[in-house]
Design a protein around this motif. Structure first.
Motif, PDB file in Angstrom:
ATOM      1  N   SER A  72      14.223  -4.497 -35.061  1.00  0.00           N
ATOM      2  CA  SER A  72      14.014  -3.668 -33.882  1.00  0.00           C
ATOM      3  C   SER A  72      14.757  -4.248 -32.694  1.00  0.00           C
ATOM      4  CB  SER A  72      12.522  -3.589 -33.510  1.00  0.00           C
ATOM      5  OG  SER A  72      11.776  -2.891 -34.463  1.00  0.00           O
ATOM      6  N   GLU A  73      14.937  -3.408 -31.699  1.00  0.00           N
ATOM      7  CA  GLU A  73      15.418  -3.888 -30.408  1.00  0.00           C
ATOM      8  C   GLU A  73      14.166  -4.248 -29.607  1.00  0.00           C
ATOM      9  OE1 GLU A  73      17.813  -0.778 -28.860  1.00  0.00           O
ATOM     10  OE2 GLU A  73      19.217  -0.826 -30.533  1.00  0.00           O
ATOM     11  N   PHE A  74      13.698  -5.476 -29.814  1.00  0.00           N
ATOM     12  CA  PHE A  74      12.389  -5.852 -29.298  1.00  0.00           C
ATOM     13  C   PHE A  74      12.354  -5.960 -27.777  1.00  0.00           C
ATOM     14  CE2 PHE A  74      12.057  -7.303 -33.694  1.00  0.00           C
ATOM     15  CZ  PHE A  74      10.863  -6.713 -34.032  1.00  0.00           C
ATOM     16  N   ASN A  75      13.534  -6.156 -27.175  1.00  0.00           N
ATOM     17  CA  ASN A  75      13.526  -6.252 -25.715  1.00  0.00           C
ATOM     18  C   ASN A  75      13.017  -4.958 -25.080  1.00  0.00           C
ATOM     19  OD1 ASN A  75      15.916  -5.162 -26.809  1.00  0.00           O
ATOM     20  ND2 ASN A  75      16.960  -5.362 -24.854  1.00  0.00           N
ATOM     21  N   GLU A  76      13.125  -3.836 -25.817  1.00  0.00           N
ATOM     22  CA  GLU A  76      12.643  -2.559 -25.294  1.00  0.00           C
ATOM     23  C   GLU A  76      11.120  -2.480 -25.277  1.00  0.00           C
ATOM     24  OE1 GLU A  76      14.264   0.670 -27.460  1.00  0.00           O
ATOM     25  OE2 GLU A  76      16.339   0.265 -26.936  1.00  0.00           O
ATOM     26  N   ILE A  77      10.458  -3.261 -26.124  1.00  0.00           N
ATOM     27  CA  ILE A  77       9.002  -3.113 -26.260  1.00  0.00           C
ATOM     28  C   ILE A  77       8.280  -4.451 -26.111  1.00  0.00           C
ATOM     29  CG2 ILE A  77       9.170  -1.055 -27.705  1.00  0.00           C
ATOM     30  CD1 ILE A  77       8.509  -2.917 -30.105  1.00  0.00           C
ATOM     31  N   ILE A  78       8.914  -5.411 -25.453  1.00  0.00           N
ATOM     32  CA  ILE A  78       8.321  -6.739 -25.359  1.00  0.00           C
ATOM     33  C   ILE A  78       6.962  -6.696 -24.668  1.00  0.00           C
ATOM     34  CG2 ILE A  78       9.443  -7.384 -23.194  1.00  0.00           C
ATOM     35  CD1 ILE A  78       9.056  -9.651 -26.244  1.00  0.00           C
ATOM     36  N   LYS A  79       6.805  -5.830 -23.685  1.00  0.00           N
ATOM     37  CA  LYS A  79       5.519  -5.702 -22.992  1.00  0.00           C
ATOM     38  C   LYS A  79       4.453  -5.161 -23.955  1.00  0.00           C
ATOM     39  CE  LYS A  79       2.696  -5.270 -19.355  1.00  0.00           C
ATOM     40  NZ  LYS A  79       1.599  -4.462 -19.921  1.00  0.00           N
ATOM     41  N   ALA A  80       4.820  -4.192 -24.770  1.00  0.00           N
ATOM     42  CA  ALA A  80       3.866  -3.640 -25.729  1.00  0.00           C
ATOM     43  C   ALA A  80       3.484  -4.680 -26.777  1.00  0.00           C
ATOM     44  CB  ALA A  80       4.458  -2.404 -26.402  1.00  0.00           C
ATOM     45  N   ILE A  81       4.436  -5.493 -27.203  1.00  0.00           N
ATOM     46  CA  ILE A  81       4.141  -6.557 -28.160  1.00  0.00           C
ATOM     47  C   ILE A  81       3.096  -7.504 -27.584  1.00  0.00           C
ATOM     48  CG2 ILE A  81       5.106  -8.594 -29.294  1.00  0.00           C
ATOM     49  CD1 ILE A  81       7.691  -7.033 -29.674  1.00  0.00           C
ATOM     50  N   ASP A  82       3.271  -7.848 -26.331  1.00  0.00           N
ATOM     51  CA  ASP A  82       2.309  -8.716 -25.664  1.00  0.00           C
ATOM     52  C   ASP A  82       0.945  -8.031 -25.558  1.00  0.00           C
ATOM     53  OD1 ASP A  82       1.629 -11.120 -24.357  1.00  0.00           O
ATOM     54  OD2 ASP A  82       1.884 -10.183 -22.401  1.00  0.00           O
ATOM     55  N   ASP A  83       0.966  -6.721 -25.274  1.00  0.00           N
ATOM     56  CA  ASP A  83      -0.276  -5.972 -25.102  1.00  0.00           C
ATOM     57  C   ASP A  83      -1.071  -5.840 -26.401  1.00  0.00           C
ATOM     58  OD1 ASP A  83       0.221  -5.635 -22.428  1.00  0.00           O
ATOM     59  OD2 ASP A  83       1.005  -3.593 -22.613  1.00  0.00           O
ATOM     60  N   LEU A  84      -0.418  -6.002 -27.549  1.00  0.00           N
ATOM     61  CA  LEU A  84      -1.160  -5.968 -28.817  1.00  0.00           C
ATOM     62  C   LEU A  84      -2.240  -7.039 -28.846  1.00  0.00           C
ATOM     63  CD1 LEU A  84       1.745  -5.534 -31.411  1.00  0.00           C
ATOM     64  CD2 LEU A  84       0.152  -3.774 -30.642  1.00  0.00           C
ATOM     65  N   ASP A  85      -1.984  -8.140 -28.128  1.00  0.00           N
ATOM     66  CA  ASP A  85      -2.929  -9.253 -28.023  1.00  0.00           C
ATOM     67  C   ASP A  85      -3.215  -9.890 -29.378  1.00  0.00           C
ATOM     68  OD1 ASP A  85      -4.368 -11.026 -26.502  1.00  0.00           O
ATOM     69  OD2 ASP A  85      -6.237  -9.874 -26.590  1.00  0.00           O
ATOM     70  N   ALA A  86      -2.209  -9.876 -30.263  1.00  0.00           N
ATOM     71  CA  ALA A  86      -2.338 -10.613 -31.522  1.00  0.00           C
ATOM     72  C   ALA A  86      -2.195 -12.099 -31.227  1.00  0.00           C
ATOM     73  CB  ALA A  86      -1.265 -10.161 -32.507  1.00  0.00           C
ATOM     74  N   ASP A  87      -2.885 -12.931 -31.987  1.00  0.00           N
ATOM     75  CA  ASP A  87      -2.783 -14.376 -31.787  1.00  0.00           C
ATOM     76  C   ASP A  87      -1.427 -14.914 -32.233  1.00  0.00           C
ATOM     77  OD1 ASP A  87      -5.552 -14.920 -30.862  1.00  0.00           O
ATOM     78  OD2 ASP A  87      -6.045 -14.094 -32.826  1.00  0.00           O
ATOM     79  N   VAL A  88      -0.857 -14.315 -33.278  1.00  0.00           N
ATOM     80  CA  VAL A  88       0.453 -14.728 -33.795  1.00  0.00           C
ATOM     81  C   VAL A  88       1.222 -13.486 -34.215  1.00  0.00           C
ATOM     82  CG1 VAL A  88       1.705 -16.116 -35.503  1.00  0.00           C
ATOM     83  CG2 VAL A  88      -0.552 -16.870 -34.704  1.00  0.00           C
ATOM     84  N   ILE A  89       2.477 -13.399 -33.814  1.00  0.00           N
ATOM     85  CA  ILE A  89       3.339 -12.321 -34.269  1.00  0.00           C
ATOM     86  C   ILE A  89       4.551 -12.924 -34.955  1.00  0.00           C
ATOM     87  CG2 ILE A  89       4.449 -12.151 -31.992  1.00  0.00           C
ATOM     88  CD1 ILE A  89       5.032  -9.221 -32.652  1.00  0.00           C
ATOM     89  N   SER A  90       4.924 -12.382 -36.107  1.00  0.00           N
ATOM     90  CA  SER A  90       6.170 -12.779 -36.764  1.00  0.00           C
ATOM     91  C   SER A  90       7.146 -11.614 -36.679  1.00  0.00           C
ATOM     92  CB  SER A  90       5.927 -13.172 -38.225  1.00  0.00           C
ATOM     93  OG  SER A  90       5.315 -12.120 -38.932  1.00  0.00           O
ATOM     94  N   ILE A  91       8.411 -11.960 -36.437  1.00  0.00           N
ATOM     95  CA  ILE A  91       9.422 -10.936 -36.183  1.00  0.00           C
ATOM     96  C   ILE A  91      10.635 -11.167 -37.071  1.00  0.00           C
ATOM     97  CG2 ILE A  91      10.965  -9.946 -34.453  1.00  0.00           C
ATOM     98  CD1 ILE A  91       8.978 -10.570 -32.333  1.00  0.00           C
ATOM     99  N   GLU A  92      11.133 -10.087 -37.647  1.00  0.00           N
ATOM    100  CA  GLU A  92      12.308 -10.114 -38.506  1.00  0.00           C
ATOM    101  C   GLU A  92      13.553 -10.276 -37.629  1.00  0.00           C
ATOM    102  OE1 GLU A  92      13.267  -7.470 -42.490  1.00  0.00           O
ATOM    103  OE2 GLU A  92      12.063  -6.668 -40.878  1.00  0.00           O
ATOM    104  N   THR A  93      14.287 -11.363 -37.813  1.00  0.00           N
ATOM    105  CA  THR A  93      15.390 -11.656 -36.889  1.00  0.00           C
ATOM    106  C   THR A  93      16.671 -12.133 -37.549  1.00  0.00           C
ATOM    107  OG1 THR A  93      14.735 -13.964 -36.648  1.00  0.00           O
ATOM    108  CG2 THR A  93      13.757 -12.408 -35.115  1.00  0.00           C
TER     109      THR A  93
END
Length: 758
Positions: A642-663
């Motif tokens: 994904s183009e995560f820079n577009e949704i970085i705020k939403a990723i933070d808002d998920l409030d998951a303790d750990v996120i793994s991202i395909e990079t």
């Protein structure tokens, strides 16, 4: 009444029984020769054309067939091969073509989502190459259809503006220069097609439904003005899909023969534009009136009424009846669906049936009185499902959408509980689905194994891989998901409101095909889905084992979804069901739980002004399914390309303790998003590409880790592959994870030395 023509935008490549996939994989494994590959691919290609011809489609697409991906085809047609593949010019060898897509001695090119679909394309790379037309694939496809089947096909070409916009490896200031370098090549393709007898060419420019600037659109206009001057002897149908177009008033003035618009996903905006500004008398309007992305029967009465409305502005003789997009996004045919509930099946329409719908509408327009019975019988299945008890009123529950404690406090509580080392290692969830694993599941489904025999074999696989993970010295383990056929289908089979096709396969990337579940009714929890396997795995080890779930937005986006409710309402239903499973896992002592959302980004609307509404309910659905847990329960999630820079705020808002991202395929470029945005929760950036058989060295992975640690807190960083390992062989998996653990230990040692020295 004047005749209206039917036109298809693209046909699925995979075949009725996934013959295309099987042939590709046979070639990659050395079971068939390159000559046999070409022969078999030709037979599939011609069969696709013959079926459309037999159905009476007037304009049949050619060059929509590919050996892997149509964007990759466009790149190699122009000799745009990344430098690391040692390409020396001329027609790109098939071995190089597949290496770009799949990797080998060199790393594969990046793969990402095709607009907001679940199809993945190979991202073209510009490395200061000079593009050259080395292989006129559209011409070959046109000649083949003409010579073999006497079809005067409609060549389909990915347009220059979209192609370059989807590419990487150049700066914004270079865009115009590179676009102009493609212009003579596209002109040559069109000229050679015209000389071969092609009269109409479909040039796909779906980028027009995105938010382009005024300057970008002016450049777009310049390109098509120059193409028209260079090759005035061929007509261009400028095709868009997936949304409405901006700059409509200027777009219809372009020197092209026709413009294709989406009247399913961009219906209101496109229709209002025509009502406001009209449509030129000398142009053709491609009316995308049949849903190219979902599998429900079209409401032909609504479609017919829309065409009657459009006829006020565009005579039928200037209309083309089309799907809203290429039909590669839907399964091929309902012919082999003999296990679906008739009530569901009678409401469905796959590719071949959608082409039949186009012909029905064509007949209705030409002779409405003679064909009204077709309309009535077609609608019966839709109305029966709509009135069924499966779709009774659903009342959204009042679920928690906020954790009890802020992350900073939860982090300390969880650190005390788990005592994990710095830079903990884990995997994303699945381990290799070997032939033995698949046969076990197949025999059980056929009744050749009792449930206990099946469960014993699944537990044997789980135990084997728990021991392997312990031997590899991974810090957080997984049970391996051997009982799961697909990360969405598995859950759908255990929830009410889902149906499952026998042959509803669609292409995801390369030869990877998926069979999306069908959400036809209200989604509800019935019984525990994952607890038994997770508890068994945890009983085998003192290390933590993650419970593995698929999130509500991914289940939604990777299913064919009922079209009588807003998607957000369906997502909330799924979230409620998943929360029940989360609570069951927690009660059973599984308090590291991963709720994967790899498809969250792909559902992002194509128009910027629609982003916030989608992200708001997508985040809410995730939090509905994960918030009502104890502070000691650590919630993980995972996301794909994904183009995560577009949704970085939403990723933070998920409030998951750990996120793994395909990079990994983007060579760590996602890290740039975290160089400009603060992220202060646990995160693992995938350190190697699981989609390729290539095994990178520990030093290569260490480079990715160290770059990430320049912008992310060391105490919050996790080390993991970039996705599940389901598609890899056992030895590839073990060898790659050995290197990954080695890289993590090297990084850990360096960090500890730095701390000691300071």
């Amino acid at each position: 009444m004047s005749k209206v023509q039917t036109s298809n935008l693209g046909y699925p490549r995979i075949g009725e029984q996934r013959e295309w996939k099987k042939t590709l994989e046979s070639f990659w494994s050395g079971q068939i020769s390159e000559t046999e590959l070409h022969e078999q691919m030709k037979s599939y290609r011609l069969n696709n054309l013959r079926k459309q011809q037999d159905k009476g489609i007037d304009l049949i697409p050619v060059n929509d067939f590919t050996y892997y991906d149509h964007v990759l085809d466009t790149a190699v047609m122009f000799g745009l091969v990344p430098n690391r593949f040692a390409y020396s010019g001329g027609k790109v060898p098939l071995s190089t073509y597949f290496a770009i897509a799949r990797g080998g001695e060199a790393q594969a090119s990046e793969m990402t989502k095709w607009f907001d679909t679940n199809y993945h394309y190979i991202v073209p790379e510009w490395n200061n190459q000079t593009p050259t037309l080395v292989d006129n694939k559209p011409l070959q496809a046109f000649i083949e259809a003409k010579d073999e089947l006497n079809i005067n096909g409609k060549p389909v070409i990915l347009g220059p503006f979209t192609f370059l916009k989807l590419s990487k490896g150049y700066s914004e200031s270079q865009f115009e220069q590179l676009l102009l370098s493609l212009l003579p090549l596209y002109s040559q393709v069109l000229q050679e097609l015209a000389e071969a007898g092609a009269s109409l060419v479909q040039i796909d420019e779906p980028i027009l439904v995105k938010d382009l600037s005024k300057n970008e659109f002016e450049l777009f206009k310049t390109i098509y003005q120059q193409l028209n001057k260079a090759v005035p002897s061929i007509d261009i149908l400028l095709q868009t899909y997936f949304e409405s177009v901006d700059f409509y008033e200027e777009l219809i003035q372009l020197p092209v023969k026709g413009i294709g618009l989406d009247f399913v996903y961009g219906k209101d905006e496109n229709l209002n534009a025509i009502r406001s500004f009209g449509f030129p008398e000398d142009k053709i309007l491609g009316v995308g009136i049949i849903d190219g992305r979902n599998i429900w029967k079209s409401n032909l009465k609504e479609a017919y009424d829309l065409l009657c409305d459009l006829e006020t502005y565009v005579p039928y003789s200037n209309q083309l009846l089309q799907p809203s997009s290429s039909l590669l996004h839907v399964p091929v045919t309902l012919q082999h669906e003999d296990t679906l509930d008739p009530l569901v099946k009678n409401a469905l329409s796959y590719c071949d049936e959608k082409l039949d719908e186009l012909v029905i509408i064509q007949k209705l327009i030409e002779e409405p009185d003679d064909h009204i019975n077709l309309l009535v019988s077609h609608q019966e299945g839709v109305e029966q499902l709509a009135n069924s008890s499966w779709r009774q009123q659903y009342d959204r529950p009042n679920l928690l959408t906020k954790r009890k404690t802020e992350f900073s406090n939860r982090f300390n509580i969880q650190q005390d509980k788990w005592s994990l080392p710095l830079l903990p290692t884990t995997t994303i969830g699945s381990f290799p689905q070997t032939k033995e694993v698949r046969q076990t599941r197949f025999k059980w489904r056929k009744g050749e194994l009792t449930h206990k025999q099946y469960q014993d074999q699944i537990e044997a696989h789980i135990e084997k891989w728990i021991r392997i993970q312990e031997d590899l010295d991974l810090d957080v383990l997984v049970h391996g998901e051997f009982e799961r056929n697909d990360m969405v289908e598995f859950f759908g089979e255990k929830l009410d409101g889902f149906a499952f096709s026998r042959n509803g396969w669609v292409q995801s990337y390369g030869s990877r095909c998926v069979k999306p579940p069908i959400i036809f009714g209200n989604v509800t929890f019935t019984s525990s889905m994952t607890v038994a396997e997770s508890v068994f795995a945890q009983s085998l080890t003192s290390k933590p084992v993650k419970g593995m779930l698929t999130g509500p937005v991914t289940i939604l986006n990777w299913s064919f979804v009922r079209n009588d409710l807003p998607h957000q309402e369906v997502a909330y239903q799924i979230a409620e069901a998943l929360l029940t499973e989360v609570k069951a896992l927690e009660a059973a002592g599984i308090t590291m739980i991963q709720m994967d959302e790899p498809a969250l980004r792909e559902g992002l609307p194509l128009k910027d002004h629609k982003h916030q509404h989608y992200l708001s309910w997508a985040v809410e659905a995730f939090r509905m399914s994960t918030s009502d847990v104890e502070d000691t329960t650590q919630i993980h999630t995972h996301m794909c390309y994904s183009e995560f820079n577009e949704i970085i705020k939403a990723i933070d808002d998920l409030d998951a303790d750990v996120i793994s991202i395909e990079t990994s395929r983007s060579h760590g470029e996602i890290i740039e998003a975290f160089e400009t945005n603060v992220y202060e929760k646990g995160i693992g950036l995938g350190v190697y590409d699981i989609h390729s058989p290539r095994i990178p060295s520990a030093d290569e992975m260490l480079t990715v880790i160290e770059r990430a640690l320049n912008v992310l807190p060391t105490e919050l960083f996790w080390v993991n592959p970039d996705c599940g390992l389901k598609t890899r062989s056992e030895q590839e998996t073990i060898d790659a994870l050995k290197e990954m653990v080695k890289a993590a230990h090297l990084a850990r040692k360096k960090v500890n030395q730095t701390i000691t020295n300071s």
